[in-house]
Design an enzyme around this catalytic site. Structure first.
Site, PDB file in Angstrom:
ATOM      1  N   ARG A   1      22.196 -15.218   4.016  1.00  0.00           N
ATOM      2  CA  ARG A   1      21.602 -13.878   3.911  1.00  0.00           C
ATOM      3  C   ARG A   1      22.519 -12.934   3.133  1.00  0.00           C
ATOM      4  O   ARG A   1      22.062 -12.117   2.345  1.00  0.00           O
ATOM      5  CB  ARG A   1      21.367 -13.332   5.323  1.00  0.00           C
ATOM      6  CG  ARG A   1      20.591 -12.036   5.379  1.00  0.00           C
ATOM      7  CD  ARG A   1      20.033 -11.792   6.778  1.00  0.00           C
ATOM      8  NE  ARG A   1      21.115 -11.583   7.726  1.00  0.00           N
ATOM      9  CZ  ARG A   1      21.645 -10.383   7.963  1.00  0.00           C
ATOM     10  NH1 ARG A   1      21.211  -9.333   7.321  1.00  0.00           N
ATOM     11  NH2 ARG A   1      22.606 -10.238   8.842  1.00  0.00           N
TER      12      ARG A   1
ATOM     13  N   SER B   1       7.255   6.175  11.550  1.00  0.00           N
ATOM     14  CA  SER B   1       8.506   6.924  11.390  1.00  0.00           C
ATOM     15  C   SER B   1       9.155   6.571  10.058  1.00  0.00           C
ATOM     16  O   SER B   1       9.144   5.396   9.656  1.00  0.00           O
ATOM     17  CB  SER B   1       9.502   6.562  12.506  1.00  0.00           C
ATOM     18  OG  SER B   1       8.946   6.771  13.785  1.00  0.00           O
TER      19      SER B   1
ATOM     20  N   SER C   1       0.847  -1.219   0.000  1.00  0.00           N
ATOM     21  CA  SER C   1       0.000   0.000   0.000  1.00  0.00           C
ATOM     22  C   SER C   1       0.871   1.253   0.000  1.00  0.00           C
ATOM     23  O   SER C   1       0.503   2.267  -0.595  1.00  0.00           O
ATOM     24  CB  SER C   1      -0.955  -0.007   1.195  1.00  0.00           C
ATOM     25  OG  SER C   1      -0.258   0.218   2.408  1.00  0.00           O
ATOM     26  N   ASN C   2       2.027   1.198   0.648  1.00  0.00           N
ATOM     27  CA  ASN C   2       2.945   2.358   0.589  1.00  0.00           C
ATOM     28  C   ASN C   2       3.478   2.527  -0.824  1.00  0.00           C
ATOM     29  O   ASN C   2       3.588   3.638  -1.334  1.00  0.00           O
ATOM     30  CB  ASN C   2       4.088   2.176   1.590  1.00  0.00           C
ATOM     31  CG  ASN C   2       3.673   2.532   3.008  1.00  0.00           C
ATOM     32  OD1 ASN C   2       3.533   3.702   3.326  1.00  0.00           O
ATOM     33  ND2 ASN C   2       3.451   1.541   3.837  1.00  0.00           N
TER      34      ASN C   2
ATOM     35  N   GLU D   1      21.520  -1.432  12.152  1.00  0.00           N
ATOM     36  CA  GLU D   1      20.700  -1.867  13.292  1.00  0.00           C
ATOM     37  C   GLU D   1      19.223  -1.862  12.893  1.00  0.00           C
ATOM     38  O   GLU D   1      18.737  -0.875  12.324  1.00  0.00           O
ATOM     39  CB  GLU D   1      20.900  -0.919  14.484  1.00  0.00           C
ATOM     40  CG  GLU D   1      20.091  -1.314  15.714  1.00  0.00           C
ATOM     41  CD  GLU D   1      19.794  -0.126  16.642  1.00  0.00           C
ATOM     42  OE1 GLU D   1      20.471   0.913  16.503  1.00  0.00           O
ATOM     43  OE2 GLU D   1      18.859  -0.243  17.465  1.00  0.00           O
ATOM     44  N   LEU D   2      18.509  -2.883  13.171  1.00  0.00           N
ATOM     45  CA  LEU D   2      17.087  -2.987  12.820  1.00  0.00           C
ATOM     46  C   LEU D   2      16.325  -1.768  13.337  1.00  0.00           C
ATOM     47  O   LEU D   2      16.373  -1.457  14.537  1.00  0.00           O
ATOM     48  CB  LEU D   2      16.483  -4.255  13.444  1.00  0.00           C
ATOM     49  CG  LEU D   2      14.977  -4.432  13.236  1.00  0.00           C
ATOM     50  CD1 LEU D   2      14.648  -4.725  11.776  1.00  0.00           C
ATOM     51  CD2 LEU D   2      14.424  -5.529  14.139  1.00  0.00           C
ATOM     52  N   ASP D   3      15.701  -1.037  12.387  1.00  0.00           N
ATOM     53  CA  ASP D   3      14.869   0.137  12.758  1.00  0.00           C
ATOM     54  C   ASP D   3      15.659   1.136  13.597  1.00  0.00           C
ATOM     55  O   ASP D   3      15.106   1.832  14.448  1.00  0.00           O
ATOM     56  CB  ASP D   3      13.621  -0.319  13.534  1.00  0.00           C
ATOM     57  CG  ASP D   3      12.792  -1.300  12.707  1.00  0.00           C
ATOM     58  OD1 ASP D   3      12.245  -2.235  13.326  1.00  0.00           O
ATOM     59  OD2 ASP D   3      12.761  -1.150  11.475  1.00  0.00           O
TER      60      ASP D   3
ATOM     61  N   HIS E   1       8.558   2.695   9.206  1.00  0.00           N
ATOM     62  CA  HIS E   1       8.314   1.728  10.284  1.00  0.00           C
ATOM     63  C   HIS E   1       7.093   2.192  11.070  1.00  0.00           C
ATOM     64  O   HIS E   1       7.013   3.379  11.430  1.00  0.00           O
ATOM     65  CB  HIS E   1       9.553   1.659  11.191  1.00  0.00           C
ATOM     66  CG  HIS E   1       9.394   0.747  12.366  1.00  0.00           C
ATOM     67  ND1 HIS E   1       9.475  -0.631  12.260  1.00  0.00           N
ATOM     68  CD2 HIS E   1       9.140   1.015  13.674  1.00  0.00           C
ATOM     69  CE1 HIS E   1       9.278  -1.166  13.453  1.00  0.00           C
ATOM     70  NE2 HIS E   1       9.073  -0.189  14.324  1.00  0.00           N
TER      71      HIS E   1
ATOM     72  N   ASN F   1      13.513   3.706   5.345  1.00  0.00           N
ATOM     73  CA  ASN F   1      12.530   2.697   5.724  1.00  0.00           C
ATOM     74  C   ASN F   1      11.369   3.398   6.403  1.00  0.00           C
ATOM     75  O   ASN F   1      11.560   4.402   7.104  1.00  0.00           O
ATOM     76  CB  ASN F   1      13.170   1.679   6.686  1.00  0.00           C
ATOM     77  CG  ASN F   1      12.182   0.602   7.133  1.00  0.00           C
ATOM     78  OD1 ASN F   1      11.473   0.020   6.324  1.00  0.00           O
ATOM     79  ND2 ASN F   1      12.133   0.361   8.433  1.00  0.00           N
TER      80      ASN F   1
HETATM   81  C1  GRF Z   1       3.084  -1.008   7.064  1.00  0.00           C
HETATM   82  O1  GRF Z   1       2.661  -0.776   8.389  1.00  0.00           O
HETATM   83  C2  GRF Z   1       4.565  -0.719   6.982  1.00  0.00           C
HETATM   84  O2  GRF Z   1       4.953   0.328   7.842  1.00  0.00           O
HETATM   85  C3  GRF Z   1       5.139  -2.004   7.463  1.00  0.00           C
HETATM   86  O3  GRF Z   1       4.377  -2.958   6.763  1.00  0.00           O
HETATM   87  C4  GRF Z   1       3.022  -2.507   6.727  1.00  0.00           C
HETATM   88  C5  GRF Z   1       2.418  -2.789   5.383  1.00  0.00           C
HETATM   89  O4  GRF Z   1       2.988  -1.939   4.446  1.00  0.00           O
HETATM   90  N1  GRF Z   1       6.533  -2.091   7.252  1.00  0.00           N
HETATM   91  P1  GRF Z   1       2.548  -2.023   2.891  1.00  0.00           P
HETATM   92  O5  GRF Z   1       1.027  -1.934   2.876  1.00  0.00           O
HETATM   93  O6  GRF Z   1       3.027  -3.365   2.378  1.00  0.00           O
HETATM   94  O7  GRF Z   1       3.198  -0.855   2.231  1.00  0.00           O
END
Ligand code: GRF
Length: 232
Positions: free
Chosen positions: A69, A140, A17-18, A147-149, A113, A111
């Site tokens: 990884r 944010s 969605s982002n 470091e994670l987030d 978050h 990122n």
């Molecule tokens: C959102 O809350 C984003 O912040 C998190 O995953 C959720 C879904 O994001 N990382 P999206 O709809 O896939 O963009």
């Protein structure tokens, strides 16, 4: 002389969605950028389908095809580099980016978050917020660090936690603020007004003492009130 368009690559693992908010903003002429590619660790991620529909290169890289990884990240980022992004946006990307990949791209990876960092890093942030009984929650946008987030926070959007909220209602309220938060931050980045300087965020060359705050009408990012800046 016109600058070349600001090229954005998006990493996404899920719904997207982002990503869709970015696609729509560019299509509507509201974001001076172009989507250079969308990359996912999950071939079935709906985000990849959104990219395809928008005519944007969509690339899936499966972690299980790699020994570890580091080799996965190395391949993934070589594919990302091949579309020459100015900025890499992790938007619903659920894997930790390797230190090597981050340090090779200083100030070029952000990122989003779903918490008011540094509070509630990691997963299930809405559950964490409800369990902690906080009155405010939100999202944010930060520069990615190993470091994670953990990287320097650029901007935040706040929501009230309401009586009767559960994870779903709170997550939905936060997500509705994430999209304008991400777009407003991308505006500043696309206009090359935001830079990472070591561990500081510079806006128009001035270090940010606190993250920028998305206005209640979702329209703009403002420095927080200097008299009573947000607790975090
Ligand atoms: C959102 O809350 C984003 O912040 C998190 O995953 C959720 C879904 O994001 N990382 P999206 O709809 O896939 O963009």
């Amino acid at each position: 002389m016109d600058r070349a368009p600001f090229r954005i690559a998006v990493l996404a693992s899920g719904t997207g969605s982002n990503l869709q908010a970015i696609i729509d903003a560019i299509a509507g002429g509201h974001l001076p950028a172009q989507l250079a590619g969308v990359f996912s660790d999950r071939p079935a991620a709906p985000a990849l389908e959104r990219a395809r529909v928008a005519g944007v290169p969509a690339v899936a890289v499966r972690p299980r095809d790699f020994a570890n990884r580091l080799e996965f990240d190395e391949h993934l980022f070589s594919r990302v580099d091949s579309v020459h992004p100015d900025l890499i946006v992790c938007a619903g990307y659920m894997r930790l980016v390797s230190e090597l990949a981050v340090t090779a791209r200083p100030g070029r990876m952000i990122n989003i978050h779903p918490s008011l960092l540094p509070a509630f890093k990691g997963l299930h942030t809405h559950r964490q917020a409800l369990d902690a009984g906080v009155a405010e929650h939100g999202a944010s946008v930060h520069f990615v660090s190993p470091e994670l987030d953990g990287g320097p926070v650029i901007a935040q959007a706040r929501v009230l936690v309401l009586p009767g909220d559960d994870e779903a209602t709170l997550a939905a309220r936060v997500l509705r603020r994430e999209h304008p938060l991400l777009l407003a931050t991308l505006q500043l980045l696309a206009h090359r007004r935001l830079l990472l300087d070591g561990n500081r965020v510079l806006l128009d060359g001035q270090p940010l003492a606190h993250p920028l705050q998305l206005t209640d009408d979702n329209a703009t990012l403002q420095p927080p009130d200097p008299i009573n800046p947000p607790a975090y």
